[in-house]
Design an enzyme around this catalytic site. Structure first.
Site, PDB file in Angstrom:
ATOM      1  N   LYS A  41      -3.628   9.242  -3.464  1.00 55.65           N
ATOM      2  CA  LYS A  41      -3.180  10.521  -2.896  1.00 55.65           C
ATOM      3  C   LYS A  41      -2.451  11.413  -3.904  1.00 55.65           C
ATOM      4  O   LYS A  41      -3.087  12.087  -4.699  1.00 55.65           O
ATOM      5  CB  LYS A  41      -2.334  10.265  -1.653  1.00 55.65           C
ATOM      6  N   ASP A  62       0.870  -1.180   0.000  1.00 55.21           N
ATOM      7  CA  ASP A  62       0.000   0.000   0.000  1.00 55.21           C
ATOM      8  C   ASP A  62       0.904   1.227   0.000  1.00 55.21           C
ATOM      9  O   ASP A  62       1.393   1.649   1.045  1.00 55.21           O
ATOM     10  CB  ASP A  62      -0.919  -0.038   1.224  1.00 55.21           C
TER      11      ASP A  62
END
Ligand code: PMP
Length: 426
Positions: free
Chosen positions: A278, A249
């Site tokens: 993000k 991740d």
């Protein structure tokens, strides 16, 4: 400067929820009118340096001409079309660019609409992979404590069981396996006992474990912790030895934040499945992606019928793909390694004095991440007021005050951020 609220704010306060907030007794929120460079301008005219890069996304800062142009150009063609049965150049070009910078072996891309959804998709990939191989007992995940992977149910299930939301949803969350997180922050202080818990769990339960999921090198929202690359190297080899997939991740760490394009590079390993989000769009729009190897893809299709069972409405939104492509190109064309290294050096120099404070537990710096861990919980409302009075926007949580600034921040602006951090912690 004046402190008046805009007319809409009273309505907003009565009706609109904020993250992790009470609707009935909300903490103060600050109304932002515009953002430019590394600064946010509040509706009341105050300007603050954004030391958070909007929850770690806005790596190029705000109102970036190249990113604005990418969206405007795409808007003139189409804002959105469904991805079921249709495709478009922004998705294709972004996938090509992502695969060209990703860790070795990544071959296929699934676009998702947020980090949490990317984690859901990654978990589905791993579970479908095992099912298609006839390994139907492999339904569990193995993670490490202090992890954070998102707020949707699948993602919550692999967040730290103590710091996460397990206590609220205990009956609804699956029982996955959690190993102790490494405590060694670098290979210099490594000893093999760091692996004991992880090795014990994977040895004992590998026949039930579809995948390991973790945040490489830096654990973010679960505690802002940094750990030794050696841990990741050994996790990779244990996953290989026990036929368990590795999901990295990199939603928080990807796109240069820790000093390398992806944090996995610091351990010279590549995952089987990679989540990014993000900073993917430079903080302009919500978009995430799940990348996987040819082996994972082939495995999912091994039973002759495998289709990956996910397909969000806004999958591969063209505006988001176009701005993500422009953001990666802008990053690659910039001296980002030098910028992140300079931020790291300055954070070391200017946050280290906090170690002398009796109130401070630890100071940690990695790439463009600077963390002060306090001994006691931080009074967020009060500290935020003090920081804003010093022209700085940060959002502490728990015992942690930290900055993850845009990479383009100038050293005098970063000095203002670190001075504000020192002033509230020493
Ligand atoms: N994984 C990691 C490592 C994260 O830091 C976050 C967000 N803080 C997520 C997943 C979830 O992403 P999102 O908030 O976009 O759903």
């Amino acid at each position: 400067m004046n402190n008046r609220q805009p007319a809409w704010q009273a309505f907003e306060q009565a009706h609109v929820w904020h993250p992790y907030a009470s609707m009935l007794d909300p903490a103060p929120v600050y109304a932002v009118k515009s953002a430019d460079g590394v600064r946010l301008e509040f509706e009341d005219g105050r300007r603050v340096i954004d030391g958070m890069a909007s929850w770690w996304c806005a790596i190029h800062g705000y109102n970036v001409p190249q990113l604005n142009a990418a969206i405007e150009q795409q808007l003139g063609k189409m804002a959105h079309v469904m991805f079921g049965g249709l495709t478009h150049a922004p998705a294709a070009l972004l996938a090509e660019r992502l695969l060209s910078i990703a860790p070795a072996g990544m071959q296929h891309v699934f676009f998702a609409d947020s980090g949490s959804v990317a984690v859901e998709v990654a978990i589905k990939m791993a579970l479908q992979y095992c099912q298609a191989q006839g390994q139907s007992r492999k339904t569990k995940l193995l993670s490490i404590r202090h992890g954070y992977h998102g707020d949707t149910f699948g993602a919550m299930g692999v967040c730290d069981p103590v710091a996460g939301m397990h206590h609220l949803f205990a009956d609804q969350l699956p029982n996955h396996f959690f190993a102790d997180a490494p405590t060694a922050a670098s290979d210099d202080v490594w000893d093999d006992e760091q692996m004991t818990s992880f090795r014990g769990l994977i040895e004992a339960h590998h026949s039930q474990i579809a995948a390991v999921i973790l945040e490489p090198i830096v654990q973010g929202a679960g505690g802002m912790r940094v750990y030794a690359p050696e841990f990741l190297r050994q996790v990779r080899s244990l996953c290989d030895a026990y036929d368990v997939l590795l999901i990295a991740d990199e939603i928080a760490t990807g796109f240069g934040r820790t000093g390398t394009m992806f944090a996995c590079e610091q351990a010279q390993i590549a995952p089987d499945i990679l989540c990014v989000g993000k900073a993917l769009t430079g903080g302009y729009m919500t978009l995430a992606a799940v990348l996987c190897t040819a082996g994972v893809c082939a495995g999912i299709h091994a039973d002759g019928q495998g289709v990956l069972m996910h397909g969000p409405t806004f999958m591969a939104n063209p505006l988001a793909c176009a701005v993500a492509l422009a953001s990666i190109d802008l990053l690659l064309a910039s001296p980002w390694q030098q910028r992140v290294a300079a931020i790291e050096t300055q954070l070391h120099q200017q946050l280290s004095p906090c170690r002398e404070s009796e109130r401070v537990q630890a100071v940690r710096v990695k790439g463009a991440i600077g963390v002060i861990e306090m001994k006691d919980p931080i009074d967020v409302v009060h500290v935020q007021q003090q920081l804003i009075a010093r022209g700085v926007w940060l959002r502490p949580f728990g015992r942690l005050l930290y900055t993850m600034p845009p990479f383009v921040i100038r050293s005098d602006d970063l000095a203002q951020v670190t001075a504000a951090m020192r002033s509230v912690t020493m």
